[in-house]
Design an enzyme around this catalytic site. Structure first.
Site, PDB file in Angstrom:
ATOM      1  CG  HIS A  11      59.914  21.959  58.060  1.00  0.00           C
ATOM      2  ND1 HIS A  11      60.786  21.635  59.070  1.00  0.00           N
ATOM      3  CD2 HIS A  11      58.668  21.685  58.531  1.00  0.00           C
ATOM      4  CE1 HIS A  11      60.108  21.178  60.112  1.00  0.00           C
ATOM      5  NE2 HIS A  11      58.827  21.200  59.811  1.00  0.00           N
ATOM      6  CG  ASP A  70      54.474  20.587  43.315  1.00  0.00           C
ATOM      7  OD1 ASP A  70      53.858  20.917  44.344  1.00  0.00           O
ATOM      8  OD2 ASP A  70      54.163  19.581  42.642  1.00  0.00           O
ATOM      9  CG  ASP A 157      62.798  14.645  55.475  1.00  0.00           C
ATOM     10  OD1 ASP A 157      62.627  14.363  54.264  1.00  0.00           O
ATOM     11  OD2 ASP A 157      63.046  15.799  55.877  1.00  0.00           O
TER      12      ASP A 157
END
Length: 199
Positions: A11, A70, A157
């Site tokens: 992703h 990160d 998400d």
């Protein structure tokens, strides 16, 4: 010029490659092309420390320019959790669904929307073989839903709604998400540096 993304997350790779299309002089590689490389253990206390560690380690050991990310979800009412442990919130081998379930469980007593505020944070570190060159941060503020919505995206998400939006990150089109995300905001702060980067 080649830049290595210090990740195997498909992703993230897709998102970064899309953002880098504006820079025709850059060729984006990923750690999938270096299967023997062993990433360092994440021992930082924040996103910035982890991003820098990943970028510098890969740049030194692979003798390449490296961009490391990160990032994670921060919920202030949970003392910042899941934070740097976002990917392994429910355990080292936890799935995204297990991490989401743990988050909802820990937030079950937080009823009011103002108590469910959260933000995604992304730190990007760019390192050459000689050391760190640039480190930037991006934040996307919103709140956590009571249940998952949508099938796009990954991680948290389906639980996250950006302020001024009605749909979760997993309900909106991927191209829209990539324009408004924390990762995009961090990347924009790196753009001028990347534009001038040449072999």
């Amino acid at each position: 010029m080649e830049i290595l993304l210090a990740t195997t997350n498909l992703h993230k790779i897709r998102e970064f490659k899309e953002m880098c299309k504006a820079f025709a002089h850059l060729e984006i590689l990923s750690l999938h092309q270096f299967p023997a490389y062993m990433c360092p253990e994440e021992v930082g206390t924040n996103f910035k420390e982890n991003a820098i560690s990943k970028a510098e380690h890969a740049a030194k050991h692979l003798n390449r320019w490296v961009l490391a990310d990160d990032s994670g979800l921060v919920v202030p009412r949970l003392s910042g959790k899941p934070g740097i442990y976002s990917r392994r919130f429910a355990g080292l081998e936890a799935t995204d669904e297990e991490n989401r379930k743990k988050l909802l469980l820990e937030m079950r007593q937080l009823i009011n929307k103002e108590d469910r505020t959260a933000y995604y944070e992304c730190c990007l570190a760019l390192s050459s073989p000689t050391g760190l060159q640039k480190c930037v941060q991006g934040i996307c503020e919103g709140f956590i839903l009571n249940e998952a919505r949508g099938r796009n995206g990954f991680g948290y998400d389906s639980l996250f709604v950006k302020n001024d939006y009605e749909k979760s990150f997993a309900e909106i089109d991927e191209a829209v998400k990539n324009r408004i995300s924390h990762r995009r905001k961090a990347f924009e702060r790196l753009s001028a540096f990347l534009e001038n980067l040449r072999d």
